[in-house]
Scaffold this motif. Structure first.
Motif, PDB file in Angstrom:
ATOM      1  N   GLY A 172      22.667  43.297  49.644  1.00 46.62           N
ATOM      2  CA  GLY A 172      22.660  44.471  49.264  1.00 46.62           C
ATOM      3  C   GLY A 172      21.668  45.683  49.239  1.00 46.62           C
ATOM      4  N   LYS A 173      22.534  46.609  49.952  1.00 50.03           N
ATOM      5  CA  LYS A 173      21.772  48.490  49.425  1.00 50.03           C
ATOM      6  C   LYS A 173      22.101  48.177  48.115  1.00 50.03           C
ATOM      7  N   ILE A 174      20.282  48.878  47.304  1.00 50.38           N
ATOM      8  CA  ILE A 174      19.793  49.475  46.402  1.00 50.38           C
ATOM      9  C   ILE A 174      20.417  50.420  46.341  1.00 50.38           C
ATOM     10  N   TYR A 175      21.521  51.434  45.641  1.00 44.27           N
ATOM     11  CA  TYR A 175      22.340  52.170  45.778  1.00 44.27           C
ATOM     12  C   TYR A 175      21.806  53.154  44.341  1.00 44.27           C
ATOM     13  N   ASP A 176      20.901  52.598  43.421  1.00 41.02           N
ATOM     14  CA  ASP A 176      20.622  54.429  42.802  1.00 41.02           C
ATOM     15  C   ASP A 176      19.052  52.680  41.833  1.00 41.02           C
ATOM     16  N   PHE A 177      18.947  53.904  40.490  1.00 38.91           N
ATOM     17  CA  PHE A 177      17.452  52.889  39.739  1.00 38.91           C
ATOM     18  C   PHE A 177      18.315  51.899  38.930  1.00 38.91           C
ATOM     19  N   LYS A 178      19.929  51.824  38.825  1.00 37.69           N
ATOM     20  CA  LYS A 178      20.673  51.364  37.998  1.00 37.69           C
ATOM     21  C   LYS A 178      20.296  49.340  38.245  1.00 37.69           C
ATOM     22  N   THR A 179      20.581  49.536  40.269  1.00 37.45           N
ATOM     23  CA  THR A 179      20.260  47.821  40.254  1.00 37.45           C
ATOM     24  C   THR A 179      18.867  47.968  40.370  1.00 37.45           C
ATOM     25  N   VAL A 180      17.793  49.010  40.537  1.00 37.87           N
ATOM     26  CA  VAL A 180      16.763  48.837  39.941  1.00 37.87           C
ATOM     27  C   VAL A 180      16.275  47.424  38.981  1.00 37.87           C
ATOM     28  N   LYS A 181      17.196  48.520  37.852  1.00 35.53           N
ATOM     29  CA  LYS A 181      16.116  48.291  36.459  1.00 35.53           C
ATOM     30  C   LYS A 181      17.627  46.863  36.590  1.00 35.53           C
ATOM     31  N   LYS A 182      18.709  46.740  37.395  1.00 39.49           N
ATOM     32  CA  LYS A 182      18.567  44.894  37.084  1.00 39.49           C
ATOM     33  C   LYS A 182      17.863  44.043  37.652  1.00 39.49           C
ATOM     34  N   ILE A 183      16.911  44.687  39.081  1.00 40.96           N
ATOM     35  CA  ILE A 183      16.317  43.628  39.434  1.00 40.96           C
ATOM     36  C   ILE A 183      14.836  43.748  38.070  1.00 40.96           C
ATOM     37  N   GLU A 184      14.628  44.363  37.771  1.00 38.10           N
ATOM     38  CA  GLU A 184      13.569  44.646  36.617  1.00 38.10           C
ATOM     39  C   GLU A 184      13.814  43.355  35.657  1.00 38.10           C
ATOM     40  N   ASP A 185      15.448  43.976  35.106  1.00 37.55           N
ATOM     41  CA  ASP A 185      15.377  42.780  33.966  1.00 37.55           C
ATOM     42  C   ASP A 185      15.406  41.341  34.199  1.00 37.55           C
ATOM     43  N   ASN A 186      15.800  40.662  36.303  1.00 41.10           N
ATOM     44  CA  ASN A 186      15.452  39.784  36.774  1.00 41.10           C
ATOM     45  C   ASN A 186      14.332  38.987  36.549  1.00 41.10           C
TER      46      ASN A 186
END
Length: 308
Positions: A172-186
Motif C-alpha cells: 500500500g501507498k501511504i496516502y495521508d496521515f490517517k494511514t500513518v496513524k493506523k500504523i502507529e496504532d499497530n
C-alpha cells in the motif's frame, strides 16, 4: 521588448489571482441562492468544483508566478446576505521529503544494487526524524512502514507484517496521515509504547509529504520550510552556512551527492511541482474544509482530503 512582454504576462497573471480572491471574498448571491436548498455537503462540493475549474486555468511557468499563488492566504469571511464564507490558502509541498518514494527505495534496495546508496540516505533521514520522539523500538516502526511496501508476506521483524492483519496495508501507498496513524496504532498494540503518539499530523507533515511512489520529485531549496528538511538530510559533520548553501554550486562531493539523491533545486517548469491547496467553508453552524494537491505544470488535482 522582452522585458515588456514578461511584465504584461506577470500583470495578467496577477489579474487572474486578484479575480480569484475577489471571487472568494464576494461570492455571488446568485450562486448561494441556487445551492441554498441543498445540504451542507452538496454546497461545499459545488464550491469546490467551481474553484478546481478556476485553478486549472492558471498558467504558472515561472518562480514569480508560483510565489504569487503560494502567497494567497485568507480566511473564510461570511457574506452579508448569505452568511456563508469561503477561504483559501496554499503552500508548497516541495520543501518536504516524499515518504512513499523513500520507503519504496529502502524496501527494494535489498534486491536492487542501484537503490542501495539512496536507501542509506533515506533511512538515515527517517531515523533522525524518529529520534526526536524517543521511541523504545524505532526499528519496529520503520519495519512496519516498510512492510506496507514489500511484495512478500515475510516479516522484517516480530509484529512488523501488519498486512497479515489488515489487508489495506498490502503493497500500500501511504496516502495521508490517517494511514500513518493506523500504523502507529499497530505499533502501540505490539509493544505498548505511548511515545509513538507524539508523532502527530503536524509533526509528520512538517518534514514529509505523501507523493508518487515511482518518482522522488523535487526538493525546492528556495522554500522556507526546506531548512527544517535539511536538518534531517545533512550529515552530522555538515552545517548550513554561506559556503554550503544547497541552492548554490558547491565543490563538496558530499553536498553534490545530497543534491542528486534528493533532487535539490529550485522551481522549474520541467519538473513536477506540487502545491497543497485548502478551501474552507464557514456555514455559520458548521465549518468544513477540503485540501488537495495541485500540480502546477500539468494542472492536475490529486490526493483530495475532505474533512466533513
Amino acid at each position: 521588448m522582452k522585458k515588456g512582454i514578461v511584465l504584461l504576462m506577470t500583470l495578467g497573471f496577477i489579474a487572474v489571482i486578484t479575480a480569484l480572491i475577489l471571487w472568494f471574498l464576494n461570492i455571488t448571491n446568485e450562486r448561494f441562492d441556487r445551492v441554498a436548498y441543498l445540504n451542507q455537503r452538496n454546497q461545499f462540493n459545488i464550491i469546490y468544483e467551481d474553484f478546481s475549474n478556476m485553478v486549472k486555468k492558471f498558467d504558472i511557468n515561472s518562480s514569480d508566478k508560483l510565489d504569487i499563488l503560494l502567497s494567497i492566504d485568507f480566511p473564510a469571511m461570511p457574506t452579508q446576505k448569505s452568511g456563508l464564507g469561503v477561504g483559501f490558502s496554499s503552500k508548497s509541498l516541495m520543501d518536504k521529503l516524499n515518504i512513499n518514494y523513500m520507503l519504496d527505495t529502502i524496501a527494494k534496495s535489498d534486491n536492487n544494487s542501484s537503490k542501495k546508496e539512496a536507501a542509506i540516505y533515506y533511512l538515515r533521514a527517517f531515523e533522525k526524524f524518529l529520534s526526536k520522539f524517543e521511541l523504545s523500538d524505532s526499528g519496529l516502526f520503520i519495519n512496519m512502514m516498510l512492510d506496507t511496501i514489500d511484495l512478500d508476506d515475510v516479516e522484517r521483524g516480530s509484529y512488523s507484517e501488519i498486512a497479515n492483519e489488515d489487508f489495506d496495508f498490502r503493497q500500500g501507498k501511504i496516502y495521508d496521515f490517517k494511514t500513518v496513524k493506523k500504523i502507529e496504532d499497530n505499533y502501540y498494540k505490539a509493544i505498548k509504547d505511548a511515545n509513538i503518539y507524539k508523532i502527530n499530523k503536524d509533526e509528520f507533515e512538517k518534514y514529509f509529504y505523501f507523493g508518487d511512489i515511482k518518482k522522488y520529485g523535487l526538493l525546492d531549496c528556495s522554500q522556507e520550510g526546506s531548512l527544517d528538511t535539511f536538518s534531517l538530510i545533512l550529515e552530522d559533520e555538515m552545517s548550513l552556512n554561506e559556503e554550503m548553501d544547497l541552492c548554490k554550486e558547491t565543490n563538496s562531493s558530499s553536498m553534490k551527492k545530497l543534491k542528486k539523491i534528493y533532487n535539490i533545486s529550485q522551481y522549474s517548469n520541467k519538473s513536477k511541482y506540487l502545491v497543497r491547496c485548502k478551501i474552507d467553508l464557514d456555514l455559520q453552524d458548521r465549518f468544513l474544509s477540503v485540501s488537495f494537491d495541485y500540480e502546477v505544470n500539468s494542472k492536475r488535482i490529486s490526493n483530495i482530503d475532505k474533512s466533513f
